[in-house]
Motif scaffolding. Structure first.
Motif, PDB file in Angstrom:
ATOM      1  N   ILE A   1      27.912 -32.359  22.596  1.00 21.98           N
ATOM      2  CA  ILE A   1      27.751 -31.088  22.504  1.00 21.98           C
ATOM      3  C   ILE A   1      26.619 -30.774  22.297  1.00 21.98           C
ATOM      4  O   ILE A   1      25.802 -31.190  21.293  1.00 21.98           O
ATOM      5  CB  ILE A   1      28.755 -30.323  21.571  1.00 21.98           C
ATOM      6  N   ASP A   2      25.877 -29.699  22.817  1.00 28.19           N
ATOM      7  CA  ASP A   2      24.498 -29.104  22.619  1.00 28.19           C
ATOM      8  C   ASP A   2      24.637 -27.953  22.424  1.00 28.19           C
ATOM      9  O   ASP A   2      25.617 -27.140  22.544  1.00 28.19           O
ATOM     10  CB  ASP A   2      23.584 -29.154  23.861  1.00 28.19           C
ATOM     11  N   ALA A   3      24.204 -27.553  21.082  1.00 29.51           N
ATOM     12  CA  ALA A   3      24.249 -26.207  20.185  1.00 29.51           C
ATOM     13  C   ALA A   3      22.885 -25.595  20.208  1.00 29.51           C
ATOM     14  O   ALA A   3      22.078 -26.101  19.578  1.00 29.51           O
ATOM     15  CB  ALA A   3      24.911 -26.362  19.028  1.00 29.51           C
TER      16      ALA A   3
ATOM     17  N   PHE B   1      21.831 -29.893  17.638  1.00 30.37           N
ATOM     18  CA  PHE B   1      21.292 -28.379  17.523  1.00 30.37           C
ATOM     19  C   PHE B   1      19.674 -28.303  18.037  1.00 30.37           C
ATOM     20  O   PHE B   1      18.885 -29.248  17.568  1.00 30.37           O
ATOM     21  CB  PHE B   1      21.428 -27.929  15.895  1.00 30.37           C
ATOM     22  N   MET B   2      19.675 -27.275  18.635  1.00 26.35           N
ATOM     23  CA  MET B   2      18.390 -26.818  19.134  1.00 26.35           C
ATOM     24  C   MET B   2      17.872 -25.352  19.245  1.00 26.35           C
ATOM     25  O   MET B   2      19.058 -24.727  19.290  1.00 26.35           O
ATOM     26  CB  MET B   2      18.161 -27.512  20.645  1.00 26.35           C
ATOM     27  N   GLN B   3      16.743 -25.091  18.805  1.00 25.54           N
ATOM     28  CA  GLN B   3      16.324 -23.598  18.605  1.00 25.54           C
ATOM     29  C   GLN B   3      15.720 -23.313  20.044  1.00 25.54           C
ATOM     30  O   GLN B   3      14.759 -23.967  20.647  1.00 25.54           O
ATOM     31  CB  GLN B   3      15.427 -23.571  17.647  1.00 25.54           C
ATOM     32  N   SER B   4      16.107 -22.179  20.564  1.00 26.22           N
ATOM     33  CA  SER B   4      15.894 -21.721  21.767  1.00 26.22           C
ATOM     34  C   SER B   4      16.623 -20.317  22.089  1.00 26.22           C
ATOM     35  O   SER B   4      17.497 -20.033  21.218  1.00 26.22           O
ATOM     36  CB  SER B   4      16.081 -22.627  22.782  1.00 26.22           C
ATOM     37  N   ASN B   5      16.322 -20.026  23.237  1.00 28.52           N
ATOM     38  CA  ASN B   5      17.134 -18.751  23.492  1.00 28.52           C
ATOM     39  C   ASN B   5      17.655 -18.616  24.991  1.00 28.52           C
ATOM     40  O   ASN B   5      16.880 -19.421  25.869  1.00 28.52           O
ATOM     41  CB  ASN B   5      16.544 -17.357  23.141  1.00 28.52           C
ATOM     42  N   LEU B   6      18.493 -18.015  25.605  1.00 29.41           N
ATOM     43  CA  LEU B   6      19.040 -17.742  26.722  1.00 29.41           C
ATOM     44  C   LEU B   6      17.959 -17.802  27.961  1.00 29.41           C
ATOM     45  O   LEU B   6      17.789 -18.326  29.063  1.00 29.41           O
ATOM     46  CB  LEU B   6      20.187 -17.038  27.042  1.00 29.41           C
TER      47      LEU B   6
END
Length: 410
Positions: free
Chosen positions: A127-129, A181-186
């Protein structure tokens, strides 16, 4: 200084439509961040935002009020797990799942627990979150939660996967190791660059914060990240929007699940709207235009049509993205033939898809007046209340909808 510049900034960085949260929320967030920075002047704070990306993220985090808990809308997790048990896993090809936005981690961890409980070996899925908030991601990585993250009567998973300590309920490594977990946005240009498409995507209760054009852009991005035939789970108030994209609704009550790849005419219809009576069924080759022509005949000469056929014509127009025509036809149906819970519910979904939130809420309430146990209307209305900040009212409706579904299985 007017707030328009800040609204434009939030729209550009995260796609936020300020109307979805209201200006008072933005004003509160601006005041909170100015106080934290020791800045009294709004112009000076604007200048700070132009040179500080970290401050932009902190403002975004002040605007966002995450409302999440484990197994929220539990039906989605049940549907996902049941379908994966029927899916053969190719050697060396684990199931790929994306949770975006993942907030403080309750959703991706719920996905992991649901799959483990279904008997899927840990090596068979990853799972990538992703979330835009670094603060939320910090909480997710620590994986220690308070009582507010555990709601409802279904809490056996807490005893199985959590250990109570002085800080709260600490999640087991067995579950944590399944999530990255990764920080980004759509809308980030480099979002998941070089990554393979996903089998399953959870993107729930995000689209409601965008304006109509941005919503369609977001769905296009999500479908690009999804494998052909992959599953996309959205929030209760976002299902109507999906009617305008090449996806098929999966017939699972309250899961709000869609499969990519089917042509628009194969969209699944809500079961409550298409229950044939006896042997009366409209021919598949009959066109929407023919149905419209019948409804437009004056009431004193028009033949009586089955409500199901009329609703199906409205549904087909909506599926094709012809929302104005669908709304007009549905209004005629309500006035002349069928002021029913089903027709008001469908009209509410059309208003939802056209971004007319108040009109949608009014229609859902009319549907519930006529049919108090209409679970779908309760769920959609709950989602609208949640966007307006009425979390208590939304929660009560969600509980009612769940009880209605359990007592009246389709």
């Amino acid at each position: 200084m007017p707030l328009e510049k800040f609204e434009t900034l939030l729209k550009r960085t995260m796609g936020l439509d300020i109307q979805s949260i209201g200006r008072p929320m933005l004003e509160r967030a601006l005041q909170e961040r100015r106080d934290s920075c020791g800045i009294d002047d709004l112009d000076a704070y604007w200048q700070l935002l132009q040179i500080s990306e970290p401050e932009q993220l902190l403002l975004i985090e002040s605007v966002i009020v995450p409302e999440t808990w484990f197994f929220r809308n539990r039906e989605a997790f049940i549907e996902m797990a049941q379908r994966q048990l029927q899916r053969p896993t190719s050697a060396g090809q684990p199931l790929r799942i994306l949770s975006l936005p993942c907030s403080t981690g309750e959703e991706p961890y719920s996905i992991a627990m649901a799959l483990l409980d279904a008997g899927l070996p840990p090596q068979h899925f990853r799972i990538d979150a992703i979330d835009i908030s670094s603060q939320s991601l910090d909480i997710a990585r620590k994986a220690v939660y308070g009582k507010n993250s555990f709601r409802g009567d279904f809490l056996t998973f807490r005893d199985k996967y959590f250990a109570l300590n002085e800080q709260g309920y600490a999640l087991s490594k067995t579950v944590r190791q399944q999530v990255r977990f990764m920080q980004s946005n759509l809308f980030a240009a480099d979002l998941l660059a070089g990554q393979a498409p996903y089998d399953i995507i959870f993107c729930r209760n995000l689209l409601i914060y965008f304006d109509r054009a941005t919503q369609h852009q977001a769905v296009t991005i999500l479908l690009r990240l999804l494998l052909p035939g992959g599953m996309l789970f959205v929030g209760p108030a976002e299902g109507a929007l999906m009617m305008q994209h090449p996806v098929t609704q999966i017939k699972a009550p309250m899961a709000f699940a869609f499969r990519q790849g089917a042509p628009a005419q194969e969209f699944a219809r809500p079961a409550s709207l298409l229950r044939p009576r006896s042997k009366s069924r409209f021919a598949a080759e009959r066109t929407v235009q023919e149905m419209q022509a019948k409804i437009k005949v004056p009431a004193d000469t028009a033949p009586a049509l089955l409500p199901q056929a009329n609703l199906a014509a409205v549904q087909l127009l909506a599926d094709q993205g012809k929302l104005s025509e669908a709304a007009s036809l549905c209004e005629q149906l309500i006035q002349r033939h069928d002021a029913s819970a089903a027709s008001y519910y469908l009209m509410g979904m059309i208003h939802d898809a056209a971004d007319r939130k108040q009109a949608a809420a009014d229609c859902y309430r009319k549907a519930l007046y006529l049919e108090p146990a209409h679970a779908a209307a309760m769920t959609h209305l709950a989602a609208l209340l949640q966007v307006q900040g009425d979390f208590a009212g939304a929660r009560l409706l969600q509980q009612r909808a769940r009880r209605s579904t359990e007592n009246n299985p389709s």
